[in-house]
Design an enzyme around this catalytic site. Structure first.
Site, PDB file in Angstrom:
ATOM      1  N   GLN A  45     -54.332 -43.727   9.903  1.00  0.00           N
ATOM      2  CA  GLN A  45     -53.179 -44.624  10.018  1.00  0.00           C
ATOM      3  C   GLN A  45     -53.362 -45.519  11.243  1.00  0.00           C
ATOM      4  OE1 GLN A  45     -49.227 -42.393   9.275  1.00  0.00           O
ATOM      5  NE2 GLN A  45     -50.680 -40.839   9.946  1.00  0.00           N
ATOM      6  N   VAL A  78     -54.844 -48.163  13.955  1.00  0.00           N
ATOM      7  CA  VAL A  78     -55.387 -49.530  13.845  1.00  0.00           C
ATOM      8  C   VAL A  78     -56.309 -49.823  15.027  1.00  0.00           C
ATOM      9  CG1 VAL A  78     -53.378 -50.351  12.556  1.00  0.00           C
ATOM     10  CG2 VAL A  78     -53.363 -50.482  15.054  1.00  0.00           C
ATOM     11  N   ASP A  79     -56.597 -48.746  15.843  1.00  0.00           N
ATOM     12  CA  ASP A  79     -57.275 -48.974  17.126  1.00  0.00           C
ATOM     13  C   ASP A  79     -58.801 -49.056  17.044  1.00  0.00           C
ATOM     14  OD1 ASP A  79     -56.434 -45.534  18.035  1.00  0.00           O
ATOM     15  OD2 ASP A  79     -58.168 -46.279  16.914  1.00  0.00           O
ATOM     16  N   HIS A  94     -53.577 -48.716   7.462  1.00  0.00           N
ATOM     17  CA  HIS A  94     -52.665 -49.693   8.059  1.00  0.00           C
ATOM     18  C   HIS A  94     -53.395 -50.862   8.696  1.00  0.00           C
ATOM     19  CE1 HIS A  94     -49.658 -46.127   8.433  1.00  0.00           C
ATOM     20  NE2 HIS A  94     -49.721 -46.587   7.203  1.00  0.00           N
ATOM     21  N   CYS A 115     -54.476 -70.517   5.432  1.00  0.00           N
ATOM     22  CA  CYS A 115     -55.627 -70.490   4.500  1.00  0.00           C
ATOM     23  C   CYS A 115     -55.983 -69.076   4.083  1.00  0.00           C
ATOM     24  CB  CYS A 115     -56.837 -71.184   5.149  1.00  0.00           C
ATOM     25  SG  CYS A 115     -57.553 -70.242   6.496  1.00  0.00           S
ATOM     26  N   CYS A 171     -55.649 -70.658  13.682  1.00  0.00           N
ATOM     27  CA  CYS A 171     -56.875 -70.636  12.869  1.00  0.00           C
ATOM     28  C   CYS A 171     -57.578 -71.978  13.046  1.00  0.00           C
ATOM     29  CB  CYS A 171     -56.442 -70.447  11.407  1.00  0.00           C
ATOM     30  SG  CYS A 171     -57.736 -70.606  10.185  1.00  0.00           S
ATOM     31  N   THR A 205     -50.500 -36.607  13.630  1.00  0.00           N
ATOM     32  CA  THR A 205     -49.518 -37.539  13.073  1.00  0.00           C
ATOM     33  C   THR A 205     -48.163 -36.862  12.963  1.00  0.00           C
ATOM     34  OG1 THR A 205     -48.962 -39.007  11.219  1.00  0.00           O
ATOM     35  CG2 THR A 205     -50.128 -36.987  10.662  1.00  0.00           C
ATOM     36  N   SER A 206     -47.116 -37.654  13.219  1.00  0.00           N
ATOM     37  CA  SER A 206     -45.754 -37.087  13.134  1.00  0.00           C
ATOM     38  C   SER A 206     -45.315 -37.022  11.675  1.00  0.00           C
ATOM     39  CB  SER A 206     -44.785 -37.981  13.912  1.00  0.00           C
ATOM     40  OG  SER A 206     -44.822 -39.294  13.349  1.00  0.00           O
TER      41      SER A 206
HETATM   42  C1  BV8 Z   1     -44.400 -49.478   2.331  1.00  0.00           C
HETATM   43  C2  BV8 Z   1     -49.519 -50.668  11.684  1.00  0.00           C
HETATM   44  C3  BV8 Z   1     -43.604 -50.416   0.321  1.00  0.00           C
HETATM   45  C4  BV8 Z   1     -48.834 -51.650  12.537  1.00  0.00           C
HETATM   46  C5  BV8 Z   1     -47.883 -49.026  10.954  1.00  0.00           C
HETATM   47  C6  BV8 Z   1     -36.947 -48.905   4.858  1.00  0.00           C
HETATM   48  C7  BV8 Z   1     -37.377 -50.217   4.769  1.00  0.00           C
HETATM   49  C8  BV8 Z   1     -38.698 -50.553   4.541  1.00  0.00           C
HETATM   50  C9  BV8 Z   1     -39.646 -49.534   4.398  1.00  0.00           C
HETATM   51  C10 BV8 Z   1     -39.200 -48.241   4.510  1.00  0.00           C
HETATM   52  C11 BV8 Z   1     -37.876 -47.906   4.723  1.00  0.00           C
HETATM   53  N1  BV8 Z   1     -37.783 -46.548   4.783  1.00  0.00           N
HETATM   54  C12 BV8 Z   1     -38.996 -45.994   4.617  1.00  0.00           C
HETATM   55  C13 BV8 Z   1     -39.856 -47.013   4.425  1.00  0.00           C
HETATM   56  C14 BV8 Z   1     -41.254 -46.900   4.208  1.00  0.00           C
HETATM   57  C15 BV8 Z   1     -41.938 -47.180   5.546  1.00  0.00           C
HETATM   58  C16 BV8 Z   1     -41.788 -45.922   6.403  1.00  0.00           C
HETATM   59  O1  BV8 Z   1     -42.421 -44.935   6.124  1.00  0.00           O
HETATM   60  N2  BV8 Z   1     -40.935 -45.988   7.454  1.00  0.00           N
HETATM   61  C17 BV8 Z   1     -40.752 -44.821   8.309  1.00  0.00           C
HETATM   62  C18 BV8 Z   1     -40.580 -45.270   9.762  1.00  0.00           C
HETATM   63  C19 BV8 Z   1     -39.513 -44.080   7.800  1.00  0.00           C
HETATM   64  N3  BV8 Z   1     -43.304 -47.421   5.210  1.00  0.00           N
HETATM   65  C20 BV8 Z   1     -43.701 -48.682   5.015  1.00  0.00           C
HETATM   66  O2  BV8 Z   1     -43.013 -49.661   5.184  1.00  0.00           O
HETATM   67  C21 BV8 Z   1     -45.128 -48.810   4.514  1.00  0.00           C
HETATM   68  N4  BV8 Z   1     -45.135 -49.716   3.402  1.00  0.00           N
HETATM   69  O3  BV8 Z   1     -43.753 -48.486   2.147  1.00  0.00           O
HETATM   70  O4  BV8 Z   1     -44.445 -50.518   1.450  1.00  0.00           O
HETATM   71  C22 BV8 Z   1     -44.065 -51.502  -0.556  1.00  0.00           C
HETATM   72  C23 BV8 Z   1     -44.737 -51.193  -1.744  1.00  0.00           C
HETATM   73  C24 BV8 Z   1     -45.113 -52.218  -2.569  1.00  0.00           C
HETATM   74  C25 BV8 Z   1     -44.874 -53.548  -2.229  1.00  0.00           C
HETATM   75  C26 BV8 Z   1     -44.223 -53.854  -1.016  1.00  0.00           C
HETATM   76  C27 BV8 Z   1     -43.809 -52.837  -0.168  1.00  0.00           C
HETATM   77  C28 BV8 Z   1     -46.026 -49.423   5.600  1.00  0.00           C
HETATM   78  C29 BV8 Z   1     -46.130 -48.464   6.755  1.00  0.00           C
HETATM   79  C30 BV8 Z   1     -47.175 -48.999   7.720  1.00  0.00           C
HETATM   80  C31 BV8 Z   1     -46.491 -49.423   8.989  1.00  0.00           C
HETATM   81  N5  BV8 Z   1     -47.516 -49.785   9.965  1.00  0.00           N
HETATM   82  N6  BV8 Z   1     -48.827 -49.405  11.824  1.00  0.00           N
HETATM   83  C32 BV8 Z   1     -49.159 -51.385  13.977  1.00  0.00           C
HETATM   84  O5  BV8 Z   1     -49.724 -50.323  14.318  1.00  0.00           O
HETATM   85  O6  BV8 Z   1     -48.822 -52.258  14.767  1.00  0.00           O
HETATM   86  S1  BV8 Z   1     -47.218 -47.488  11.106  1.00  0.00           S
HETATM   87  C33 BV8 Z   1     -47.484 -46.797  12.638  1.00  0.00           C
HETATM   88  O7  BV8 Z   1     -46.952 -45.482  12.529  1.00  0.00           O
HETATM   89  C34 BV8 Z   1     -48.947 -46.594  13.015  1.00  0.00           C
HETATM   90  O8  BV8 Z   1     -49.866 -46.940  12.011  1.00  0.00           O
HETATM   91  C35 BV8 Z   1     -49.003 -45.089  13.223  1.00  0.00           C
HETATM   92  O9  BV8 Z   1     -50.233 -44.570  13.025  1.00  0.00           O
HETATM   93  C36 BV8 Z   1     -48.051 -44.678  12.176  1.00  0.00           C
HETATM   94  C37 BV8 Z   1     -47.625 -43.269  12.087  1.00  0.00           C
HETATM   95  O10 BV8 Z   1     -47.324 -42.830  13.357  1.00  0.00           O
HETATM   96  P1  BV8 Z   1     -48.261 -41.631  13.893  1.00  0.00           P
HETATM   97  O11 BV8 Z   1     -49.684 -42.050  13.749  1.00  0.00           O
HETATM   98  O12 BV8 Z   1     -47.862 -40.360  13.239  1.00  0.00           O
HETATM   99  O13 BV8 Z   1     -47.924 -41.619  15.413  1.00  0.00           O
HETATM  100  P2  BV8 Z   1     -46.644 -40.977  16.084  1.00  0.00           P
HETATM  101  O14 BV8 Z   1     -46.536 -41.523  17.451  1.00  0.00           O
HETATM  102  O15 BV8 Z   1     -45.481 -41.084  15.140  1.00  0.00           O
HETATM  103  O16 BV8 Z   1     -47.002 -39.410  16.176  1.00  0.00           O
HETATM  104  C38 BV8 Z   1     -48.035 -38.992  17.026  1.00  0.00           C
HETATM  105  C39 BV8 Z   1     -48.269 -37.546  16.678  1.00  0.00           C
HETATM  106  O17 BV8 Z   1     -49.363 -37.089  17.437  1.00  0.00           O
HETATM  107  C40 BV8 Z   1     -47.080 -36.665  17.046  1.00  0.00           C
HETATM  108  O18 BV8 Z   1     -46.864 -35.735  16.006  1.00  0.00           O
HETATM  109  C41 BV8 Z   1     -47.567 -35.927  18.314  1.00  0.00           C
HETATM  110  O19 BV8 Z   1     -47.041 -34.612  18.384  1.00  0.00           O
HETATM  111  C42 BV8 Z   1     -49.043 -35.863  18.063  1.00  0.00           C
HETATM  112  N7  BV8 Z   1     -49.888 -35.817  19.258  1.00  0.00           N
HETATM  113  C43 BV8 Z   1     -49.688 -36.423  20.465  1.00  0.00           C
HETATM  114  N8  BV8 Z   1     -50.738 -36.140  21.280  1.00  0.00           N
HETATM  115  C44 BV8 Z   1     -51.604 -35.369  20.577  1.00  0.00           C
HETATM  116  C45 BV8 Z   1     -51.063 -35.152  19.287  1.00  0.00           C
HETATM  117  N9  BV8 Z   1     -51.685 -34.411  18.353  1.00  0.00           N
HETATM  118  C46 BV8 Z   1     -52.871 -33.873  18.681  1.00  0.00           C
HETATM  119  N10 BV8 Z   1     -53.458 -34.046  19.889  1.00  0.00           N
HETATM  120  C47 BV8 Z   1     -52.851 -34.779  20.854  1.00  0.00           C
HETATM  121  N11 BV8 Z   1     -53.451 -34.938  22.048  1.00  0.00           N
HETATM  122 ZN    ZN Z   2     -56.508 -70.971   8.360  1.00  0.00          ZN
END
Ligand code: BV8
Ligand code: ZN
Length: 236
Positions: free
Chosen positions: A97, A99-100, A115, A126, A144, A184-185
């Protein structure tokens, strides 16, 4: 840990889903951890088409800041362990998930980036999409060659995931007999749903995280600890 090591040795196909937690030990802020905010704003409020349409300058300032932070980040032992695991496995799929780009930097070959990538940009006019590693951009929003405005090559909330990447990830989850969910959370869908898909297709599901998540009570084994320590132990 030993049971999981055995499962890993015996698995004929392994799939892994990673989240921001695997990059935490590289100094990259996670999204929902205590340092997940930027100028008091959450990712869910900035990583959306509406936020970008409303204020492309602000959204680009956020991405510029993240790119600058990431430019200093190095892969950690967890990234390297996954790259090593890929080399040892006959049937291995890394789904991220994140993007880094740290998995790729650590040597992981075929990474399914659900993602997108913070290092890619796409032109709103374009449609040209390419890597662009300039830090910082000469101007924001960056333009662009055609004069159109560039957007980050990532998937925002409310946007569909790249179809081919999603289908490949789903296929890998279905055919895996061992599925690891690391750092991942599990709140973002459809990515988080891959664990359920794997489980319902008969895979053993193992979670590595420093804290329990919404998945923790549905899986076979929960290894609590930092992925940068546990992943190298797993493949030792
Ligand atoms: C989709 C890119 C449909 C950008 C990201 C209402 C309105 C609209 C949509 C929705 C809605 N309700 C639900 C949705 C769906 C939505 C969604 O899931 N929302 C959530 C918030 C409820 N999903 C979407 O919108 C997706 N698209 O559904 O499209 C559709 C279908 C057809 C046609 C049109 C539309 C798109 C989701 C993608 C969003 N983009 N990122 C950017 O990065 O700038 S998501 C973003 O969150 C990152 O990618 C990130 O990776 C991702 C998930 O977060 P995590 O990776 O889990 O990170 P987090 O901080 O949450 O957790 C870290 C974890 O690590 C924790 O558990 C922690 O304990 C642990 N940790 C910490 N340190 C360590 C560790 N573990 C091990 N070792 C350590 N050292
Ligand atoms: Zn262009």
């Amino acid at each position: 840990m030993n049971a999981v090591r055995e499962w890993l040795k015996r698995a004929s196909s392994v799939a892994i889903l990673t989240g921001a937690g695997v990059s935490a030990e590289s100094g990259v802020p996670t999204f929902r951890g205590n340092n997940g905010l930027w100028r008091q704003r959450r990712a869910e409020d900035l990583a959306t088409p509406d936020a970008f349409a409303r204020d492309p300058q602000l959204v680009w300032e956020w991405y510029n800041w993240r790119r600058a932070v990431l430019a200093e980040a190095k892969p950690n032992p967890g990234h390297y362990a996954l790259a090593e695991l890929e080399k040892r496995s006959s049937n291995f799929t890394l789904i991220t998930q994140n993007v880094d780009g740290l998995h790729e930097l650590a040597g992981s070959d075929n990474v399914l980036r659900l993602h997108g990538s913070i290092w890619r940009v796409r032109c709103l006019e374009c449609g040209q999409e390419r890597f662009d590693r300039r830090i910082p951009f000469p101007e924001i929003p960056p333009k662009c060659e055609c004069g159109g405005m560039l957007r980050p090559g990532v998937v925002w909330f409310g946007e569909a995931l790249p179809q081919d990447v999603w289908l490949a990830a789903e296929k890998a989850a279905r055919s895996a007999d061992l599925f690891l969910v690391v750092g991942t959370s599990a709140v973002v869908y459809p990515a988080a749903g891959l664990a359920q898909i794997a489980k319902s297709s008969g895979a053993r599901v193992v979670e590595i995280n420093i804290a329990e998540t919404q998945l923790s009570d549905q899986i076979d084994e929960f290894l609590q600890g930092p992925s940068g320590e546990l992943l190298p132990q797993l493949i030792a």
